[in-house]
Design an enzyme around this catalytic site. Structure first.
Site, PDB file in Angstrom:
ATOM      1  CG  ASP A   1      -2.090   0.945   1.081  1.00 54.39           C
ATOM      2  OD1 ASP A   1      -2.406   1.347  -0.058  1.00 54.39           O
ATOM      3  OD2 ASP A   1      -2.678   1.308   2.113  1.00 54.39           O
TER       4      ASP A   1
ATOM      5  CG  LEU B   1       9.500 -16.893  -3.634  1.00 54.07           C
ATOM      6  CD1 LEU B   1       9.356 -16.948  -2.114  1.00 54.07           C
ATOM      7  CD2 LEU B   1       9.848 -15.471  -4.067  1.00 54.07           C
TER       8      LEU B   1
ATOM      9  CG  HIS C   1      -0.608   2.184  -9.238  1.00 55.81           C
ATOM     10  ND1 HIS C   1      -0.760   1.839  -7.911  1.00 55.81           N
ATOM     11  CD2 HIS C   1      -1.731   2.876  -9.568  1.00 55.81           C
ATOM     12  CE1 HIS C   1      -1.907   2.312  -7.460  1.00 55.81           C
ATOM     13  NE2 HIS C   1      -2.519   2.951  -8.447  1.00 55.81           N
TER      14      HIS C   1
HETATM   15  C1  IPE Z   1      -5.439  -2.842  -0.303  1.00 54.59           C
HETATM   16  O1  IPE Z   1      -5.099  -1.504  -0.419  1.00 54.59           O
HETATM   17  C2  IPE Z   1      -5.366  -3.508  -1.638  1.00 54.59           C
HETATM   18  C3  IPE Z   1      -4.040  -3.621  -2.230  1.00 54.59           C
HETATM   19  C4  IPE Z   1      -2.910  -3.232  -1.716  1.00 54.59           C
HETATM   20  C5  IPE Z   1      -4.022  -4.255  -3.518  1.00 54.59           C
HETATM   21  P1  IPE Z   1      -6.187  -0.363  -0.534  1.00 54.59           P
HETATM   22  O2  IPE Z   1      -5.439   0.913  -0.590  1.00 54.59           O
HETATM   23  O3  IPE Z   1      -7.119  -0.628  -1.646  1.00 54.59           O
HETATM   24  O4  IPE Z   1      -6.968  -0.508   0.836  1.00 54.59           O
HETATM   25  P2  IPE Z   1      -8.001   0.476   1.540  1.00 54.59           P
HETATM   26  O5  IPE Z   1      -9.089   0.738   0.545  1.00 54.59           O
HETATM   27  O6  IPE Z   1      -7.275   1.731   1.877  1.00 54.59           O
HETATM   28  O7  IPE Z   1      -8.455  -0.259   2.741  1.00 54.59           O
HETATM   29  C1  IPE Z   2      -1.710   0.214  -3.328  1.00 57.55           C
HETATM   30  O1  IPE Z   2      -1.454   1.572  -3.350  1.00 57.55           O
HETATM   31  C2  IPE Z   2      -1.855  -0.349  -4.721  1.00 57.55           C
HETATM   32  C3  IPE Z   2      -3.213  -0.782  -5.081  1.00 57.55           C
HETATM   33  C4  IPE Z   2      -4.234  -0.765  -4.288  1.00 57.55           C
HETATM   34  C5  IPE Z   2      -3.380  -1.268  -6.424  1.00 57.55           C
HETATM   35  P1  IPE Z   2      -2.630   2.629  -3.306  1.00 57.55           P
HETATM   36  O2  IPE Z   2      -2.989   2.994  -4.703  1.00 57.55           O
HETATM   37  O3  IPE Z   2      -3.745   2.158  -2.476  1.00 57.55           O
HETATM   38  O4  IPE Z   2      -1.906   3.858  -2.626  1.00 57.55           O
HETATM   39  P2  IPE Z   2      -2.546   4.895  -1.593  1.00 57.55           P
HETATM   40  O5  IPE Z   2      -3.057   4.100  -0.451  1.00 57.55           O
HETATM   41  O6  IPE Z   2      -3.633   5.600  -2.321  1.00 57.55           O
HETATM   42  O7  IPE Z   2      -1.408   5.773  -1.256  1.00 57.55           O
HETATM   43 MG    MG Z   3      -4.152   2.370  -0.490  1.00 49.12          MG
END
Ligand code: IPE
Ligand code: IPE
Ligand code: MG
Length: 256
Positions: A24, A135, A41
């Site tokens: 995240d 792995l 990303h």
């Molecule tokens: C969880 O992250 C999903 C992934 C890392 C793929 P999100 O950023 O979507 O989670 P929430 O919505 O903040 O809980």
């Molecule tokens: C996690 O990073 C990646 C995915 C959920 C695909 P986020 O896109 O949720 O990044 P933040 O949480 O908005 O910073």
């Molecule tokens: Mg996120």
């Protein structure tokens, strides 16, 4: 690449067999640098590569990465589209590297929602790495812990109706057998980057006894140092599985 001195800091006798990571913080990383979220990303792919290679080198058995949740479809269409494109190109570009590192790739989640083209690419990347004996890399895509439990229930119900399973036989072990990656050990270490402290519907059942580790590092900045910090924290923990600390220490002494 990093040299072997990285491992000197680690207690490799207490290495998790299975690490699961909620990757995240990509969006915030990009925004902090005045870039669009999707740039985060793209940058996150480098952290994936480095983490996979480090885990392969350390001898971790399974690494499960949360790449796209069942809930992430709610994001703006453009961001979802970019994530799909990124998936597609990364699957293609990284296969050689995975093979070189003896990694076996597996995708978990409901693939039926993805385009035909992407589903095909997922299958071919899995097939190309199927001989990997090192792995196991599981990428969770359109995955949700509740989805996993529900799909298991659906299969169990079908088998009960078909007379293959007696309803009295439905117990914890049987449910586990119908879940994704039933053939692999459960995660020992659950890492979430990006500062948030929640599960976000990741491997709910399988992480029942995982050690939780939350890092403020945003995923694109997650490097070997950050990984080692998580591994160090894991190595220092006492896993009791319901027993007392005293019992655990006596058992450990006996094993020595
Ligand atoms: C969880 O992250 C999903 C992934 C890392 C793929 P999100 O950023 O979507 O989670 P929430 O919505 O903040 O809980
Ligand atoms: C996690 O990073 C990646 C995915 C959920 C695909 P986020 O896109 O949720 O990044 P933040 O949480 O908005 O910073
Ligand atoms: Mg996120």
């Amino acid at each position: 690449m990093t040299d072997s001195s990285d491992t000197d800091l680690l207690n490799l006798t207490r290495l998790p067999r299975h690490i699961a990571i909620v990757m995240d913080g990509n969006g915030r990383w990009a925004q902090q640098q005045g870039m669009v979220r999707t740039a985060g990303h793209k940058a996150g792919v480098n952290s994936v590569r480095n983490t996979v290679e480090a885990c392969a080198r350390y001898g971790v058995e399974v690494l499960t990465l949360f790449a796209f949740s069942s809930e992430n479809w709610k994001r703006p269409e453009k961001e979802v589209g970019l994530l799909m494109d990124l998936f597609f190109t990364a699957l293609h570009r990284e296969v050689k590297r995975l093979k070189r590192n003896n990694v076996r790739l597996r995708i978990i989640g409901d693939r039926s929602a993805f385009s035909e083209k992407l589903q095909k690419r997922m299958a071919s990347a899995e097939a190309e790495t199927a001989d990997g004996t090192g792995l196991v890399l599981q990428v969770a895509a359109n995955y949700g812990g509740r989805w996993d439990i529900a799909q298991a229930m659906q299969q169990i119900a079908a088998d009960v109706v078909a007379g293959k399973v007696a309803s009295e036989a439905v117990n914890e072990q049987l449910v586990s057998d119908y879940l994704s990656f039933a053939d692999l050990p459960n995660p020992d270490l659950f890492i979430r980057t990006g500062g948030e402290q929640r599960l976000s519907n990741f491997i709910l059942w399988q992480a029942a006894y995982a050690e939780l580790y939350f890092s403020d590092v945003l995923w694109p900045d997650f490097d070997i140092k950050a990984l080692n910090a998580a591994l160090q924290s894991f190595a220092n923990r006492e896993r009791r599985f319901g027993k007392t600390g005293e019992q655990v220490r006596i058992e450990e002494k006996r094993e020595e």
